[in-house]
Design an enzyme around this catalytic site. Structure first.
Site, PDB file in Angstrom:
ATOM      1  N   GLU A 110     -63.098  43.756  94.381  1.00 34.80           N
ATOM      2  CA  GLU A 110     -64.382  44.344  93.572  1.00 34.80           C
ATOM      3  C   GLU A 110     -63.988  44.610  92.190  1.00 34.80           C
ATOM      4  O   GLU A 110     -63.196  45.488  92.171  1.00 34.80           O
ATOM      5  CB  GLU A 110     -65.005  45.264  94.643  1.00 34.80           C
ATOM      6  CG  GLU A 110     -66.180  45.606  94.130  1.00 34.80           C
ATOM      7  CD  GLU A 110     -66.779  46.642  94.954  1.00 34.80           C
ATOM      8  OE1 GLU A 110     -66.514  46.705  96.363  1.00 34.80           O
ATOM      9  OE2 GLU A 110     -67.790  47.487  94.947  1.00 34.80           O
TER      10      GLU A 110
ATOM     11  N   LYS B  46     -62.454  48.691 102.986  1.00 35.79           N
ATOM     12  CA  LYS B  46     -62.479  48.494 101.573  1.00 35.79           C
ATOM     13  C   LYS B  46     -61.506  49.740 101.102  1.00 35.79           C
ATOM     14  O   LYS B  46     -61.504  50.968 101.356  1.00 35.79           O
ATOM     15  CB  LYS B  46     -63.857  48.693 100.901  1.00 35.79           C
ATOM     16  CG  LYS B  46     -63.985  48.852  99.574  1.00 35.79           C
ATOM     17  CD  LYS B  46     -65.137  48.349  99.019  1.00 35.79           C
ATOM     18  CE  LYS B  46     -65.928  49.433  98.035  1.00 35.79           C
ATOM     19  NZ  LYS B  46     -66.941  49.306  97.308  1.00 35.79           N
TER      20      LYS B  46
ATOM     21  N   ASP C 190     -69.797  44.502  90.916  1.00 35.35           N
ATOM     22  CA  ASP C 190     -70.441  45.709  91.302  1.00 35.35           C
ATOM     23  C   ASP C 190     -70.826  46.282  90.047  1.00 35.35           C
ATOM     24  O   ASP C 190     -72.205  46.382  89.478  1.00 35.35           O
ATOM     25  CB  ASP C 190     -69.561  46.773  92.124  1.00 35.35           C
ATOM     26  CG  ASP C 190     -70.162  47.985  92.319  1.00 35.35           C
ATOM     27  OD1 ASP C 190     -71.355  48.230  92.032  1.00 35.35           O
ATOM     28  OD2 ASP C 190     -69.627  48.904  92.776  1.00 35.35           O
TER      29      ASP C 190
ATOM     30  N   LYS D  41     -59.712  51.750  98.084  1.00 38.18           N
ATOM     31  CA  LYS D  41     -60.107  52.052  96.541  1.00 38.18           C
ATOM     32  C   LYS D  41     -58.759  52.319  95.922  1.00 38.18           C
ATOM     33  O   LYS D  41     -57.707  52.819  96.309  1.00 38.18           O
ATOM     34  CB  LYS D  41     -60.749  53.503  96.826  1.00 38.18           C
ATOM     35  CG  LYS D  41     -62.015  53.410  97.292  1.00 38.18           C
ATOM     36  CD  LYS D  41     -62.817  52.701  96.059  1.00 38.18           C
ATOM     37  CE  LYS D  41     -64.458  52.991  96.280  1.00 38.18           C
ATOM     38  NZ  LYS D  41     -65.183  52.272  95.276  1.00 38.18           N
TER      39      LYS D  41
ATOM     40  N   GLU E 145     -71.550  47.875 103.280  1.00 40.56           N
ATOM     41  CA  GLU E 145     -70.866  49.213 103.244  1.00 40.56           C
ATOM     42  C   GLU E 145     -71.901  50.435 103.337  1.00 40.56           C
ATOM     43  O   GLU E 145     -71.534  51.231 102.819  1.00 40.56           O
ATOM     44  CB  GLU E 145     -69.927  49.142 102.172  1.00 40.56           C
ATOM     45  CG  GLU E 145     -70.746  49.322 100.900  1.00 40.56           C
ATOM     46  CD  GLU E 145     -69.849  49.304  99.582  1.00 40.56           C
ATOM     47  OE1 GLU E 145     -68.654  48.968  99.777  1.00 40.56           O
ATOM     48  OE2 GLU E 145     -70.102  49.669  98.580  1.00 40.56           O
TER      49      GLU E 145
ATOM     50  N   HIS F 134     -62.245  61.768  98.589  1.00 40.27           N
ATOM     51  CA  HIS F 134     -62.567  60.384  98.544  1.00 40.27           C
ATOM     52  C   HIS F 134     -61.980  60.031  97.210  1.00 40.27           C
ATOM     53  O   HIS F 134     -62.554  60.439  96.120  1.00 40.27           O
ATOM     54  CB  HIS F 134     -63.833  60.131  98.770  1.00 40.27           C
ATOM     55  CG  HIS F 134     -64.391  58.725  99.082  1.00 40.27           C
ATOM     56  ND1 HIS F 134     -63.746  58.140 100.341  1.00 40.27           N
ATOM     57  CD2 HIS F 134     -64.866  57.579  98.372  1.00 40.27           C
ATOM     58  CE1 HIS F 134     -64.254  57.010 100.365  1.00 40.27           C
ATOM     59  NE2 HIS F 134     -64.949  56.672  99.242  1.00 40.27           N
TER      60      HIS F 134
ATOM     61  N   LYS G 158     -76.599  46.977  95.066  1.00 44.63           N
ATOM     62  CA  LYS G 158     -76.607  48.438  95.386  1.00 44.63           C
ATOM     63  C   LYS G 158     -78.198  48.498  95.044  1.00 44.63           C
ATOM     64  O   LYS G 158     -78.580  48.235  93.842  1.00 44.63           O
ATOM     65  CB  LYS G 158     -75.778  49.134  94.414  1.00 44.63           C
ATOM     66  CG  LYS G 158     -74.555  49.151  94.722  1.00 44.63           C
ATOM     67  CD  LYS G 158     -73.578  50.074  93.763  1.00 44.63           C
ATOM     68  CE  LYS G 158     -72.020  50.074  94.560  1.00 44.63           C
ATOM     69  NZ  LYS G 158     -71.208  50.808  93.708  1.00 44.63           N
TER      70      LYS G 158
ATOM     71  N   ASP H 297     -61.469  47.810  95.901  1.00 47.34           N
ATOM     72  CA  ASP H 297     -62.411  48.089  94.944  1.00 47.34           C
ATOM     73  C   ASP H 297     -61.484  48.670  93.699  1.00 47.34           C
ATOM     74  O   ASP H 297     -60.960  49.785  93.854  1.00 47.34           O
ATOM     75  CB  ASP H 297     -63.476  48.907  95.135  1.00 47.34           C
ATOM     76  CG  ASP H 297     -64.576  49.011  94.211  1.00 47.34           C
ATOM     77  OD1 ASP H 297     -64.271  48.391  93.229  1.00 47.34           O
ATOM     78  OD2 ASP H 297     -65.599  49.722  94.591  1.00 47.34           O
TER      79      ASP H 297
HETATM   80  C1  MUC Z   1     -68.231  51.588  94.780  1.00 50.99           C
HETATM   81  O1  MUC Z   1     -67.733  51.409  93.482  1.00 50.99           O
HETATM   82  O2  MUC Z   1     -68.327  50.634  95.280  1.00 50.99           O
HETATM   83  C2  MUC Z   1     -68.514  52.550  97.368  1.00 50.99           C
HETATM   84  C3  MUC Z   1     -67.975  52.658  98.478  1.00 50.99           C
HETATM   85  C4  MUC Z   1     -67.093  53.741  98.503  1.00 50.99           C
HETATM   86  O3  MUC Z   1     -66.220  54.224  98.899  1.00 50.99           O
HETATM   87  O4  MUC Z   1     -67.317  53.907  96.968  1.00 50.99           O
HETATM   88  C5  MUC Z   1     -68.505  53.433  96.419  1.00 50.99           C
HETATM   89  C6  MUC Z   1     -68.427  53.028  95.040  1.00 50.99           C
HETATM   90 MG    MG Z   2     -67.558  49.241  93.840  1.00 53.11          MG
END
Ligand code: MUC
Ligand code: MG
Length: 376
Positions: free
Chosen positions: A224, A167, A249, A169, A327, A22, A273, A198
């Site tokens: 994000e 989402k 976040d 990354k 999520e 990931h 969160k 994000d």
């Molecule tokens: C984050 O920063 O949001 C949430 C979903 C994901 O894949 O990583 C997290 C961290």
């Molecule tokens: Mg995040």
């Protein structure tokens, strides 16, 4: 209700492999470390909780090991012998004796809510005023590090009706490469999916200006935490300068941050969160701040197991409108589920577990197998 005392608080770290690497801007996760808490009460009842972070110490100031030691060394001695029914009292004491360490407090607080709900014979959502929904839309994170792999993964998710919100990354590569990556995925999926990104704080303000412009043109709907958690001026500038929604976040660590971000209009949406907020109660205060300020809401995750995910579902099921969904997919990123009955994901939604407390039970064999302290 008779006085029920906190008799014992046990912690353990589980190391759980992920189904694939990931790739986040600050770390590549191949396993997740979850800190579990089990509280035993004087009437024989029990409550379970979880405190989990992402990527060791690369995401935030708490690590799995610090979460465990904050509980064992400072929180447990203060709580033993106190009433297990007074969650607010326990929270106030934890806040007085322990600065920060929100994830450690969250793990203990979830176990207290779980025990209380079980003793009263109600789900935790009832303790927050009652659920207004029994399921919520759930996003998936595409983070294999490769556009084609991400596209194939997204197609599978859409066909199996598991997710149609994705989402991505980004923030590890150059802004130009990231925009191209997002555009490839959006082009391949078209209107069948909602695409969000994000950045996990990786960009400077200058990079973010280019990034938001490019992402907006590529059809991305939300970005994000593009810049540093503390740089609320930069977050506010980006929020007002572009149409694409900006979500906070890492800038949101509890109610005080929620007020600061709202006052500066430094986001359009809050990723709430429970762990980063300091527990369900504090998360409910973050939610209330966003609602009062007219901001959008999204239920975020620290990639927790089904245990903490269930706790989050209990709270978010009581929220009138989650404009951007959730999520809460943490358990799906792990190769194995540690619950006796895994959470249900279907029709692009995650369902709120039925049952008392947080509504889930741990599988003792799985817990024994993944425990760090007894593994060879
Ligand atoms: C984050 O920063 O949001 C949430 C979903 C994901 O894949 O990583 C997290 C961290
Ligand atoms: Mg995040």
């Amino acid at each position: 209700m008779p006085v029920t005392k906190i008799d014992q608080i046990e912690t353990m770290i589980l190391d759980l492999p992920t189904i694939r690497g990931h790739v986040l801007s600050m770390a590549t996760m191949r396993s997740q470390a979850a800190v579990l808490v089990r509280i035993k009460f004087s009437d024989g009842s029990e409550g379970i909780g979880e405190g989990t972070t992402i990527g060791g110490l690369s995401y935030g100031p708490e690590s799995p090991e610090s979460i465990q030691s904050a509980i064992d060394t400072y929180i447990t001695p203060a709580l033993l012998g106190l009433s297990g029914n007074n969650v607010n009292g326990a929270l106030q004491l934890m806040d007085r004796l322990v600065r920060g360490n929100r994830i450690a407090k969250t793990a203990v607080e979830i176990a207290l809510w779980d025990g209380l709900g079980k003793r009263l014979g109600v789900p935790v959502s009832q303790l927050f005023g009652g659920a207004v929904t029994d399921k919520m839309p759930v996003a998936w994170t595409l983070a294999s590090g490769n556009s084609q792999t991400d596209i194939a993964e997204a197609h599978e998710m859409i066909e199996s009706k598991r997710h149609n919100i994705f989402k991505l990354k980004i923030g590890k590569r150059s802004v130009r490469e990231d925009i191209a990556h997002v555009a490839r995925i959006k082009d391949a999926l078209g209107d069948a999916a909602s695409i969000r990104v994000d950045v996990n704080t990786a960009w400077s303000l200058q990079e973010a200006r280019w990034g938001l412009k490019g992402l907006q043109e590529a059809g991305c709907e939300l970005i994000e935490q593009p810049v540093s958690a503390r740089d609320l001026d930069a977050m506010a500038e980006l929020t007002s300068a572009f149409e694409i929604a900006v979500m906070a976040d890492e800038s949101l660590n509890g109610p005080e941050d929620a007020l600061a971000v709202a006052s500066k209009r430094a986001a359009d949406v809050y990723a709430v969160k429970i762990a980063q907020s300091g527990g369900l109660k504090r998360a409910s205060e973050v939610i209330a701040t966003a609602q009062a300020a007219g901001l959008g809401l999204y239920a975020g995750t620290m990639l927790e197991t089904g245990l903490s995910t269930a706790a989050a579902l209990q709270l978010f099921s009581t929220v009138e409108t989650l404009h951007w969904g959730t999520e809460l997919f943490g358990p799906l990123l792990l190769t194995d589920d540690i619950l006796t009955e895994p959470l249900t994901y279907r029709d692009f939604c995650v369902e709120v577990p039925k049952g008392n407390g947080i509504g889930v039970a741990l599988d003792p064999d799985k817990v024994a197998y993944y425990r760090r302290d007894t593994r060879a």
